[in-house]
Write an enzyme that holds these catalytic residues in place. Structure first.
Site, PDB file in Angstrom:
ATOM      1  CE1 TYR B 165      -4.137   1.890   0.963  1.00 37.16           C
ATOM      2  CE2 TYR B 165      -2.525   3.284   2.056  1.00 37.16           C
ATOM      3  CZ  TYR B 165      -3.799   3.084   1.551  1.00 37.16           C
ATOM      4  OH  TYR B 165      -4.734   4.078   1.654  1.00 37.16           O
ATOM      5  NE  ARG B 330      16.436  -7.666  41.288  1.00 35.58           N
ATOM      6  CZ  ARG B 330      17.593  -7.799  41.956  1.00 35.58           C
ATOM      7  NH1 ARG B 330      17.914  -8.951  42.519  1.00 35.58           N
ATOM      8  NH2 ARG B 330      18.420  -6.789  42.038  1.00 35.58           N
ATOM      9  CD  GLU B 448      -1.679   2.580  11.040  1.00 33.65           C
ATOM     10  OE1 GLU B 448      -2.914   2.583  10.930  1.00 33.65           O
ATOM     11  OE2 GLU B 448      -1.005   1.561  11.224  1.00 33.65           O
TER      12      GLU B 448
END
Lengths: 692, 692
Positions: B165, B330, B448
């Site tokens: 595209y 942790r 976008e």
């Protein structure tokens, strides 16, 4: 002219260059091109670039940079063209080859260590020899006895012995005159030790010294001590059976560095391995002689942090250089209020880009002056200690350097990403020059003291200061004492400093807010006795506020009459530097408005006016932006950026990297889903699988 | 047992596995190990994980995920073990091989497109076929005439035609019945087009349609239109001479994707190339027939943005899953207020870790409910348009989706990095599973629609709404009309909403602040006539405030009586979801306190209480954290994380990746500076240079 295999591209070979011949060869960027635009930008300002460069970097530094660059640019090994496309093992190989080549230059041309470090900086790999050249060598120099120095330093300086740095547990067997190193669990494995993964044959290991008590034979701990040990054979480069050592694998950055894991299986090292300049263990009696002062540990860590601040400054300046140049050239959209204008607006003319990039430009200068001040303070403290045993300023230096490490590396790490996004889509390309910088520098916020964890030490120091003042037992001697005392004498006021009108009001507002947070934390911890852990978020914010106050103070000091000649900026740059000082300060006040409001340092009325004042400053700085970044003198060789190159030829370079330098374009692929072949016509089905 | 070359490591070959035999084999992590700790964590909460999973993802989705996973886990091609070590060309090759293998599965097992997309998601490469499967295929389906569909879709769905595209300029020669594509300058080159660099043989090109005017022959523009064209030969996979197309080179992420540059040299395409479902050009008369409504362009872009919001949710959930699990396991430092406690504190018990990770956990849920609501709104709007031609809600959907795209992708991008740093040093390792996610997803804020640029459209929409209300010409019909009207009727008040006491006060405070910013921007633009460009930063903040208001509204809606059965969370999860709702809201109010204070939505007194209220919520959520992330149902296969794996075997996995799976450890290097050899004993001097 030849047609190369499967490329559909024609090449013209002449002398030693290969040129692609196709219809794109004659194409130029649309007018005005980047070179024209950035040239115009440079005529918009009369900042004396060279004088400002010398003020920032010194003439000596600039000349050294130029000289070393001329060596590196001539050697293909330092060409960065396709290094982004290499596998991780090849990135390590390249890093090793480059470090060795630079050493060959050093020997041939008699470079001293400062010159070699300049080369390391410009090569811009994280050198697989880095720990050898810094932590390892420094530790031997500082911690070895004269006898140990005489034995080790020649081997280390000639790179026969190549060393790394690690911490571990250690037990000592008293009868054997040996130390025993052992890793009882997987979690006892050393991890992350640079240069140790594949490169080093030795390491300095910082280990808990444990000696059996003569009365009951139980092990007693005597704290961390440095030991030197061999980890790989000189000839085979293999570790002994009692050591497992290797590279931990790929990381976010540092591809060329071999970070290690290492485990010991009751590995024995001789008594002579303990570096014994400051403390030692008698070979015969097992008697322990302790070190004179904790400075011997503090010293090199603090020196390291001062360097981190100076590095943060240049890293941020590098990102801002790329961003400012590119967004000056890049145009987007015609101004909707003046649609008759044909030329699209330069992206840097949008306030949405200015508000991201220009405060970071200001921050790079703020970091510079504080880095420089910290270096001066460090040198002064070290000479006080060495000459007169005076440790008075050490605690202040220690905690200040911690707070600044946290704030400055956060600024730089976040700043790179902000610049990257401000450049839009092309910021995502490796051609931006910011991708590797972002990934390598991204280690900073969590190494050498996690940026959140270490701030509790800053807060503790400040709370201790406050306690001394509150109980009235001490005299205000350091700057922070005086600041806190001033706050205590007026703490029921809401001073609403006129930060838009006077520099002094800016300095006072930062000090007030920082003192207010100290006082609030003091109330919580010392008066109401709240748990230390529950206050850690407060401590973090307090440390940042205190560090920001230091940044504005050091920046402002260059404009005062007390500034030494060498600290004063050149005449023609003073005004714009003052704008940058105010931009850093006002932008920070707005970003941290909540605390300034809560402390009473800022009124709601002034807060309303801040965005306008910030925009006015950005409007004033805007025409000088390109020349300001030019003043950082960061060479194109280091930037490795199509977007940020000095000459503005952005689109020519982007196209060149894509069309002529990208190895992926030398291959044609088979895109048919029913075929397992990947390279068209190669019959390589399954080959990629072998690499997994 | 054999000793492999130069490794000093022994391997035991049995059947099809190779095991390293050395003293580390018997080593285990220190007690309590991660598996024990995370097991304990899961017993601390009674959240119904399965029910919450189904509420979030649907049972159908979970089953599909499980089914596809069983295919992928069995095929070595999808093994992610060493992919971080590959070169960029090999990353592309691997991506192509995987996309093809998944298509082979799809054909063999009759997968529909939703199933294939699930596979694409789990494979977790950015597929070089991505644009073919999404933008290209969708555009043909939506924009091609029936005749064009009949010709193209079978070829496209069978992957004979593979498409990309792009957008470009286009001129049309009237006499030739052809369109001519031409790139007059370097800057006219297409750039960044995914799938087009090496993979595609076709492309849909969105181009300005220009037709010569019959009266004077000058070109007239008719706006963007889609054209389909061939870019590479079916057999040789080479472009014609009039097209130059290739891959742009390495990027921050997307290593497996071929983003393209493309230039045309008066390239001609036939008249039939124009996709003519909605508009067309008569072959004989050159008459242009225009499309019925701009929705045909809007529609697919808006659909794309709705998907981006849903993706942001799962990306953030993924980062938070890794972080929550690791920081639960942790341990670091013994609590200084209770030094008698032997066990170090789990990192997630530190407020400095909670304040980074838990609000992001809350945000992932906030994004979920808004993504879901947007999907529902989009489906409703589309069916209104298709069934009754009712475009009433389209403008609202369009601007809302823009604002949310900006905010949500910023949340997710920044959130990954925050999680990474919250994990300390190991977050920097590729074994964290966040490195590639961070680099790939990092494209989101600038593609976008740049996250800063697009917000001006949101602001314009809101200003238009305000104008209609101010001039009294419209009735309040949409939610935003009603909100703004409520504000206008009380805008002289400072309501100081009691956000700590009532949910309704939270919703009102977000609406008030957002309306206040609309009103302020309206005054500046419409009343005082300030330049559009000068207000862009205000517009950005306004858009974020508006979007945050939408997020709290949609999140809160699940607790109200009007929520549909399928929208209501399962009984046992409601309380903690409500805590998460309040955490997201109060954390946001504190982070954006300046605007809440300025608008009068928040009082200084309440601001003082916010940190305590936030900490109380985090204390309540803390024991449920592991089960909450479990509810997102993200499989270990996708996480690819030693730190975030479901079973808590963090250190076993870290060691396995380093010691057994890292290809760099299969090599021994020559570290002597005077030798140009790199692999010890190989005589490879200069070999690395050939790769540059």
């Amino acid at each position: 002219m030849v047609l190369l295999k499967g490329l559909g591209r024609k090449y013209c070979h002449s002398a030693d260059t290969v040129t692609v011949i196709d219809f794109t060869d004659g194409l130029k960027p649309a007018s005005p091109d980047g070179a024209t635009t950035i040239g115009t930008e440079r005529t918009r300002s009369d900042i004396p670039v060279n004088a400002l460069s010398e003020h920032l970097l010194t003439r000596e530094y600039i000349e050294r940079q130029k000289r070393i660059l001329s060596f590196l640019e001539k050697d293909d090994l330092f060409n960065k063209k396709t290094q982004y496309s290499l596998s991780r093992p090849d990135r390590y190989r390249l890093g090793l080859a480059r470090a060795k080549r630079a050493k060959q230059f050093a020997v041939k041309h008699g470079w001293d260590e400062d010159v070699y470090k300049m080369a390391e900086y410009l090569i811009d790999d994280v050198s697989p020899l880095h720990l050898h050249l810094h932590m390892f060598m420094n530790t031997i120099r500082e911690q070895a006895s004269d006898e140990q120095r005489a034995y080790w330093l020649p081997k280390i300086e000639s790179w026969e012995v190549i060393g790394a740095y690690a911490q571990t547990e250690l037990g000592h067997g008293s009868n054997t005159k040996e130390f025993i190193m052992h890793s009882p669990t997987l979690t006892a494995s050393k991890w992350w030790n640079g240069t140790l993964g594949r490169t080093a044959n030795h390491a300095v290991v910082m280990a808990q010294l444990k000696i059996p008590d003569r009365s009951n034979g139980k092990l007693r701990s005597f704290g961390l001590h440095p030991f030197i040990m061999q980890v790989r054979d000189f000839v085979t480069h293999q570790p002994p059976k009692t050591i497992i050592v290797g590279d931990i694998g790929p990381k976010m950055g540092y591809a060329s560095m071999d970070n290690a894991y290492m485990l010991f299986d009751n590995h024995r090292i001789p008594h002579s391995a303990m570096l014994s300049r400051f403390s030692r263990l008698d070979l015969e009696t097992n008697e322990y002689v302790k070190p004179p002062h904790q400075y011997v540990v503090y010293g090199s860590l603090t020196a390291g942090r001062v360097n981190i601040i100076l590095q943060a400054r240049i890293v941020l300046a590098r990102a801002v250089t790329v961003a400012v140049r590119y967004v000056s050239i890049r145009r987007q959209f015609v101004n909707r209020d003046t649609p008759e204008a044909k030329l699209e607006t330069a992206v840097l003319d949008y306030p949405t880009v200015q508000i991201r990039v220009l405060p970071l430009l200001a921050t790079s200068f703020a970091l510079h002056y504080t880095g420089k001040a910290m270096k001066q303070l460090f040198d002064r403290v070290r000479s006080s200690i060495e000459q007169s045993g005076d440790f008075a300023e050490l605690a202040d230096l220690h905690s200040t350097s911690l707070g600044l490490k946290s704030l400055c590396t956060t600024y730089a790490t976040d700043g790179i990403e902000t610049c990257r996004r401000a450049m839009g889509g092309h910021g995502f390309s490796a051609a931006s020059g910011l991708v590797r910088l972002r990934n390598d520098y991204g280690s900073r916020p969590t190494v050498e003291g996690d940026n959140w964890m270490i701030t509790q030490q800053v807060a503790q120091y400040l709370l201790k200061k406050m306690k001394t003042l509150e109980v009235g037992s001490g005299t205000a001697s350091t700057t922070i004492d005086i600041t806190l005392q001033r706050f205590l004498q007026a703490s029921n006021k809401t001073p609403h400093f006129p930060v838009l009108d006077y520099d002094e009001a800016i300095l006072a507002a930062f000090e007030w807010r920082s003192s207010y947070l100290v006082s609030k934390a003091y109330q919580a911890r010392e008066v109401r006795g709240e748990a230390h852990t529950s206050l850690l978020v407060q401590f973090y914010r307090l440390s940042n506020a205190y560090s920001q106050s230091i940044l504005v103070n050091n920046f402002h000091a260059i404009f005062t009459n007390t500034a030494g000649v060498s600290d004063k900026p050149p005449q023609g740059a003073t005004e714009v530097l003052h704008d940058l000082f105010r931009l850093y300060a006002l932008y920070t006040i707005e970003a941290e408005a909540k605390e300034f409001l809560q402390s009473g340092a800022l009124s709601m009325d002034v807060l309303e006016l801040l965005p306008g004042a910030i925009q006015s400053l950005m409007d004033r700085i805007r025409p000088h932006a390109v020349r300001l970044v030019d003043s950082w003198g960061i060479p194109d060789f280091l930037l490795d950026s199509a977007l940020g190159r000095y000459d503005g030829k952005v689109y020519e370079d982007l196209f060149d990297r894509a069309h002529r330098q990208n190895p992926l374009n030398d291959h044609t692929f088979n895109n048919k889903w029913w075929s397992d072949e990947i390279e068209l016509g190669s019959g390589d089905a399954g080959k990629i699988l072998a690499k997994l």
